[in-house]
Design a protein around this motif. Structure first.
Motif, PDB file in Angstrom:
ATOM      1  N   THR A 443      11.417   0.719  84.762  1.00  0.00           N
ATOM      2  CA  THR A 443      11.671   1.791  83.791  1.00  0.00           C
ATOM      3  C   THR A 443      10.377   2.295  83.185  1.00  0.00           C
ATOM      4  OG1 THR A 443      13.788   0.751  83.259  1.00  0.00           O
ATOM      5  CG2 THR A 443      12.967   2.415  81.720  1.00  0.00           C
ATOM      6  N   GLN A 444       9.476   1.348  82.825  1.00  0.00           N
ATOM      7  CA  GLN A 444       8.204   1.733  82.226  1.00  0.00           C
ATOM      8  C   GLN A 444       7.358   2.533  83.203  1.00  0.00           C
ATOM      9  OE1 GLN A 444       5.898  -1.545  80.715  1.00  0.00           O
ATOM     10  NE2 GLN A 444       4.111  -0.276  80.292  1.00  0.00           N
ATOM     11  N   ALA A 445       7.323   2.102  84.459  1.00  0.00           N
ATOM     12  CA  ALA A 445       6.540   2.808  85.475  1.00  0.00           C
ATOM     13  C   ALA A 445       7.043   4.242  85.635  1.00  0.00           C
ATOM     14  CB  ALA A 445       6.620   2.058  86.802  1.00  0.00           C
ATOM     15  N   PHE A 446       8.372   4.409  85.620  1.00  0.00           N
ATOM     16  CA  PHE A 446       8.961   5.744  85.753  1.00  0.00           C
ATOM     17  C   PHE A 446       8.600   6.615  84.548  1.00  0.00           C
ATOM     18  CE2 PHE A 446      12.459   8.539  84.478  1.00  0.00           C
ATOM     19  CZ  PHE A 446      12.467   9.420  85.555  1.00  0.00           C
ATOM     20  N   VAL A 447       8.720   6.058  83.353  1.00  0.00           N
ATOM     21  CA  VAL A 447       8.432   6.821  82.135  1.00  0.00           C
ATOM     22  C   VAL A 447       6.965   7.238  82.102  1.00  0.00           C
ATOM     23  CG1 VAL A 447       8.232   6.633  79.618  1.00  0.00           C
ATOM     24  CG2 VAL A 447      10.312   5.877  80.752  1.00  0.00           C
ATOM     25  N   ASP A 448       6.065   6.320  82.472  1.00  0.00           N
ATOM     26  CA  ASP A 448       4.635   6.638  82.494  1.00  0.00           C
ATOM     27  C   ASP A 448       4.343   7.783  83.461  1.00  0.00           C
ATOM     28  OD1 ASP A 448       4.220   4.697  80.649  1.00  0.00           O
ATOM     29  OD2 ASP A 448       3.347   3.233  82.027  1.00  0.00           O
TER      30      ASP A 448
END
Length: 839
Positions: A443-448
């Motif tokens: 999720t964090q990778a996608f948001v970044d």
């Protein structure tokens, strides 16, 4: 053959020796760094056979009388203070990567750690200065090295520092030394003791004392100073606002607002300048552009309010985020920095770094245990909650293991050290948790990635809003310039990019505090999605060792039967025999006098007791002796169908009684499995190599939904595959050794009993430090709560951003409202994530 850089005395070195010569540790400005050269040891001699190289193709200088030269690459780590969102990390990376001596700079926002790989000319002061220019502060980290930091008293000029350095360079056990006159600190890499260094410094007229642990006082001081400046600028804005309504001239109020802008805006504008130079587009850039623009169009109150709100929001964000990172620092503080070492009959207090394996340390009641070891004298109870999360203290006596960071509750104990300070279970936990927090969740990778595309687009859109409408005659330049500035402020997705990492760091820190190691955000998210859990039986659901479960007497009393069994089995090493002996000892029954003990392979044991042969064994033994067993066969078969092992006690003429032994279910298993069903994991499966009868009994006792019996290790893998084909997200719980294939096959591998077990820590995605399942429901619940909070944060951030954007064009969104929507949303997201620390 000529003498080469990897060899001396004309000796041919092996490839392993050559490789080791090209990877070494050295010190730069007192910090331990690793030096490597990837092209080393790849050359060959004239005959084409790999041999000593010509000094790594001249990329490393030849060894001189002054010692080996410094090789190309070196790694240094820092703790960064002041970051309040992941874009800050990107700004620091870009700023440092511009420096000539730095090959690569990586900043991890979650753990606030910077890792630099640079050349041998790298100056640590230059790195720290560059970080300060960007608006942050840095502190070098020293791990697993022989470098120690000392306070030095008595220096009155920089030449004193040079004198200390020159003197210590003459000591053979000192590898490197740097003395900083301005800070009064000395960093020494040495092989001898701390006392030796203190003595050497005293010889030239100064006093040195070791610094045991680094502190975060600098960061706290900076924060306090920041709040003072924010309060001062806030007062100026308030005075200007009141003055504008009480007849004070516009010139005076403008002066007050401009001073407030300079006081609150100095740091973000300076950071923005260096961010732009490094090619980074962060919140400081957007906010500085908005404030300067507001001043240019005469909106001094707006500009002052914007920068004040921004500074206040950043300070609050930084303070809140530090709470999430404090879980690791709290772990680091668990183990004491000194230990009482028993030397002869004396006790000497030493730093834990100086205590060796095999030395005896003394721990008094109420003290924390400084190092892992084994008790050799004394009895006590130990609170192991800091390591395993167990709420009840564990009784310990001679031969038991104890762990660094745990608390000695009652008796004084002597402990033989089994691990150095850097190898303790606590150190491994800290290392694993830090590694976990450094990993990005999906999720964090996608948001970044989303933010990296979104921010430049909105920035360009803001410029278009400023230029295009007035250019085509739609409104005035001032009107659209103001709207463009508001859009700039709204553009930075600070709340969005911070929505995931803070939640993950909080959840992983909470789990570690409760004795559960989650090895990364990926596994945290997976745990939240699990709907089926497969358990190994032996040692996971059950105790893993047999215990007496039934005693049936036929021709004698129960005590007499146990006494006979005790006597017969006391000379056997079989696990079933041990279970009977342990039961007899716990019951207080005494063994009888026996002789002529004999083991009957595969059947049982015999001995002469009271002048007559007595036997303890299986039904086959008594059948071969033609002892009547028809009256007990039904009972024996009934016990066997329950998965119990039957031991018959008797003579050559009769069966005197029956004792059954079984691997009993853990006391915490039923409660744990019930807890899992309550948090929504309804498919609970048991995998066992035992027979169908045993599996059926255990599954019934533990409320397991289904079981797979008589499995080999490879069959357990097939069982996991079957559950996955049925559409389940499957976790496997095992001991981390025998169940390694199944743990690897499952969507999530969970290992039991990580405290002191290296294999369990290495093989699984999640480790339950205590050797039971009671923390598993909490882990699943925590993971699901983390997923919920992440989704809440993302949606909240996007909705606030969307509302702010829509309010710009009607002219309803002022600059101060724009900054409040961004920094306020980020603060709410952080506070929402902090709830995970208290789960």
């Amino acid at each position: 053959m000529a003498d080469k850089c990897c060899g001396t005395n004309n000796e041919m070195k092996t490839m392993e020796d050559q490789n080791s010569c090209c990877s070494s540790q050295k010190s730069v400005n007192g910090i331990a760094v690793t030096a490597t050269n990837s092209s080393c040891c790849s050359s060959t001699d004239n005959d084409g056979i790999p041999g000593p190289m010509d000094c790594c193709n001249n990329e490393v200088e030849k060894t001189s009388n002054n010692g080996p030269s410094v090789t190309e690459a070196e790694k240094i780590e820092y703790r960064i203070y002041g970051m309040d969102c992941p874009s800050c990390a990107l700004t620091i990376e870009k700023g440092l990567n511009r420096l000539n001596d730095i090959q690569e700079a990586k900043v991890n926002y979650n753990t606030a750690k910077l890792q630099i790989i640079g050349s041998n000319a790298l100056s640590l002061d230059r790195v720290e200065n560059e970080i300060q220019k960007l608006g942050f502060s840095a502190e070098p980290l020293i791990e697993k090295s022989n470098i120690r930091t000392y306070d030095v008293l008595g220096m009155d000029c920089s030449s004193c520092a040079k004198s200390i350095e020159n003197h210590l360079h003459t000591v053979p056990a000192v590898n490197s030394v740097t003395v900083n006159f301005s800070t009064g600190k000395m960093k020494v890499e040495h092989e001898n003791s701390v006392d030796d260094i203190i003595s050497e410094v005293a010889k030239i007229g100064f006093k040195a004392s070791p610094i045991r642990k680094s502190s975060d006082t600098r960061d706290t001081t900076n924060n306090n100073q920041g709040y003072g400046l924010i309060a001062f600028s806030g007062i100026l804005i308030a005075l200007g606002f009141i003055g504008s309504y009480s007849g004070v001239s516009a010139f005076i109020t403008t002066i007050l607002y401009s001073i407030a802008i300079v006081v609150s805006g100095y740091k973000p504008v300076r950071s923005a300048y260096y961010a732009v130079k490094s090619g980074s587009l962060d919140m400081n850039v957007l906010m500085s552009a908005a404030v300067i623009g507001a001043a240019l169009i005469g909106e001094w109150f707006e500009g002052a309010t914007v920068v004040w709100l921004f500074a206040l929001g950043n300070a609050l964000q930084t303070r809140s985020i530090e709470q999430t990172r404090s879980s690791i620092r709290n772990l680091m503080d668990l183990a004491p920095s000194e230990a009482w070492v028993l030397i002869g009959s004396d006790m000497v207090k030493k730093p834990v770094e100086e205590v060796s394996v095999g030395q005896i340390i003394v721990i008094k009641p109420g003290d924390r245990i400084p190092l892992d070891g084994e008790i050799i004298e004394g009895e006590t109870s130990v609170d192991q909650a800091p390591i395993t999360g167990e709420s009840i203290p564990v009784d310990k006596s001679a031969g038991d293991s104890v762990y660094a960071g745990t608390i000695n509750e009652s008796g004084s104990i002597e402990v033989k050290v089994t691990r150095l300070v850097e190898d303790t279970s606590l150190s491994k936990i800290i290392h694993l948790v830090e590694e976990a927090q450094e990993q990005k969740a999906p999720t964090q990778a996608f948001v970044d990635k989303f933010a990296s595309i979104y921010t430049p687009i909105v920035f360009v859109l803001a410029l278009a809003v400023i230029v295009l409408p007035p250019l085509f005659g739609f409104g005035t330049w001032g009107e659209w310039f103001y709207k463009g500035l508001a859009l700039l402020v709204v553009a930075c997705p600070c709340a969005l990019v911070i929505s995931t990492p803070v939640a993950i760091v909080s959840a992983i820190g909470n789990a570690a505090k409760n004795g559960v190691l989650i090895k990364g955000g990926t596994f945290l998210e997976k745990a939240g999605a699990i709907d089926a859990i497969a358990f190994d039986k032996t040692g996971t659901l059950t105790e893993g060792k047999p215990k007496v479960s039934d005693i049936i007497t036929l021709t004698t009393s129960e005590d007499e039967l146990i006494s006979l069994a005790f006597t017969l089995e006391n000379h056997s090493t079989h696990p079933i025999a041990k279970a009977i002996v342990e039961y007899a000892e716990d019951s207080g029954v005494q063994a009888k006098s026996g002789k002529s003990f004999k083991n009957i392979v595969g059947k049982g044991v015999q001995a002469i007791i009271n002048g007559e042969f007595h036997y303890a064994g299986n039904i086959k033994l008594f059948e071969e002796m033609n002892v009547p067993i028809h009256h007990v066969r039904t009972q024996v078969e009934h016990l066997q169908t329950q998965g119990k092992t039957v031991v018959m006690i008797g003579t050559e003429h009769e069966i005197m009684g029956i004792i059954s032994v079984a691997d009993t279910i853990r006391s915490t298993t039923v409660k744990a499995l019930h807890g899992l069903k309550q948090v929504g994991v309804n498919q609970l499966v048991m995998l066992t190599g035992d027979n169908e009868g045993t599996a059926k009994v255990i599954s019934k006792e533990s409320s397991i939904n289904r079981y797979f019996a008589e499995l080999l290790p490879e069959d357990k893998v097939d069982a996991i595959h079957q559950l996955q084909k049925e559409g389940h997200e499957v976790a496997m719980v095992g001991d981390g050794i025998n169940d390694a294939p199944a743990l690897a096959t499952a969507d999530l591998g969970i290992a039991m009993g990580g405290a002191g077990t290296d294999t369990a820590m290495e093989t699984a995605d999640i480790v339950l430090m205590a050797d039971n399942l009671e923390k598993l429901p909490h882990t699943v619940k925590l993971s699901r709560k983390a997923l919920t909070i992440i989704k809440q944060n993302i949606w909240f951030s996007l909705i606030v951003k969307f509302i702010a954007l829509t309010l710009i064009f009607p002219g309803w969104l002022t600059l101060w409202m724009a900054v409040l929507s961004d920094t306020g949303a980020a603060l709410i997201v952080i506070l929402n994530s902090l709830r995970l620390l208290r789960e």
